[in-house]
Enzyme design. Sequence first.
Site, PDB file in Angstrom:
ATOM      1  N   ASP A  46       0.449  -1.258   0.092  1.00 41.20           N
ATOM      2  CA  ASP A  46       0.171   0.485   0.325  1.00 41.20           C
ATOM      3  C   ASP A  46       1.010   1.308  -0.390  1.00 41.20           C
ATOM      4  OD1 ASP A  46      -2.927   1.459   0.393  1.00 41.20           O
ATOM      5  OD2 ASP A  46      -1.494   2.561   1.751  1.00 41.20           O
ATOM      6  N   TYR A  51       2.940  10.068  -1.331  1.00 40.78           N
ATOM      7  CA  TYR A  51       4.205   9.340  -0.150  1.00 40.78           C
ATOM      8  C   TYR A  51       5.697   9.750  -0.428  1.00 40.78           C
ATOM      9  CZ  TYR A  51       0.346   6.710   2.562  1.00 40.78           C
ATOM     10  OH  TYR A  51      -0.880   6.092   3.701  1.00 40.78           O
ATOM     11  N   LYS A  76      -2.626   6.091  -3.771  1.00 39.67           N
ATOM     12  CA  LYS A  76      -4.216   7.054  -3.903  1.00 39.67           C
ATOM     13  C   LYS A  76      -3.943   8.516  -4.681  1.00 39.67           C
ATOM     14  CE  LYS A  76      -3.422   4.841   1.055  1.00 39.67           C
ATOM     15  NZ  LYS A  76      -2.110   4.475   1.160  1.00 39.67           N
ATOM     16  N   HIS A 109      -8.041  10.118  -1.664  1.00 33.39           N
ATOM     17  CA  HIS A 109      -7.043  10.419  -0.217  1.00 33.39           C
ATOM     18  C   HIS A 109      -7.700  10.795   1.171  1.00 33.39           C
ATOM     19  CE1 HIS A 109      -2.733   9.544   0.776  1.00 33.39           C
ATOM     20  NE2 HIS A 109      -3.594   8.925   2.076  1.00 33.39           N
ATOM     21  N   LYS A 243       3.177  -0.244   8.688  1.00 34.32           N
ATOM     22  CA  LYS A 243       3.954   0.017   8.225  1.00 34.32           C
ATOM     23  C   LYS A 243       5.256  -0.414   8.632  1.00 34.32           C
ATOM     24  CE  LYS A 243       7.957   3.174   8.140  1.00 34.32           C
ATOM     25  NZ  LYS A 243       8.148   4.119   8.867  1.00 34.32           N
TER      26      LYS A 243
END
Length: 291
Positions: A46, A51, A76, A109, A243
């Site tokens: 993901d 990011y 996203k 998002h 994460k």
Amino acid sequence: MSIPDIALNSGTTIPQLGLGVWQATDEETEHGVRYALDEAGYRHIDTAAAYENETGVGRGIANSGVPREDIFLTTKLWNSDQGYAEARKAFDASLGKLGVDYVDLYLVHWPLQNEERLLHTWDALENIAETGRAKSIGVCNFEPRHLQLLIDRGGMLPAVDQVELHPNLPQRAIRAFASGHGIAVESWSPLGGTSNSGWGKASKPNTLLVDPIITRIADRHSKSPAQVLIRWHLQNDLIVIPKSVHDARISQNIDVFDFELTDQDLSELDTLDNGNRVGAHPDDMNIGAPD
């Protein structure tokens, strides 16, 4: 080890446990993704345009020994790219950075504060899905009223609503609403966030990984607090994407299929619901919104 799949309303399935890469650099992401796929057994990654590590994700996938078709890949749409033409252009840019010709899930998002623009954005995602370049489409940070807006519009429903979700913020209202409409719920910051993830109006640093209730449950099972939290998501039928950029933690986070939380454990975890967030509430989030 076999990661369970969750059926989506788009007719596809998503591995219930995946790797998140928020706050990771391109270099960290490339290594983490390749390690997760080749060494740890992940099949779900993901990322997001915001990011700024889609290129690292793409390199990690390309350098792994796992065929693209065996990987569930999510990215996203960032806030500044909402709108019909803007979203389609941003999607093309994401595919280019990822080095792939399709993604398995494309998400809006944030809902932001402009419903008309959001509907135009959703029109674009529907078009992308119809071309097959996104196998499924969905949303992030949508409250029930935002989901209702898309339901009332007609057409495709989101396959997934990815929201901040952990024992401090179990999001029961969103989960109940989504379940009633066949929308899967996915948890971001599933471990309660990182030491530098506190942001938004009511944010706080992570306290879950050192919470005495969670550490006591972890001791009972000879597991880490993070593994207990991941099991909590799995046993609540949530999709979970912890994460990490550290090999040992990436491996540890997927090593959660040899134990189960008991009813007593789950009851104790229920007492941690205090409504505390590490991120912004959607009502307060309008960062990057187009003029």
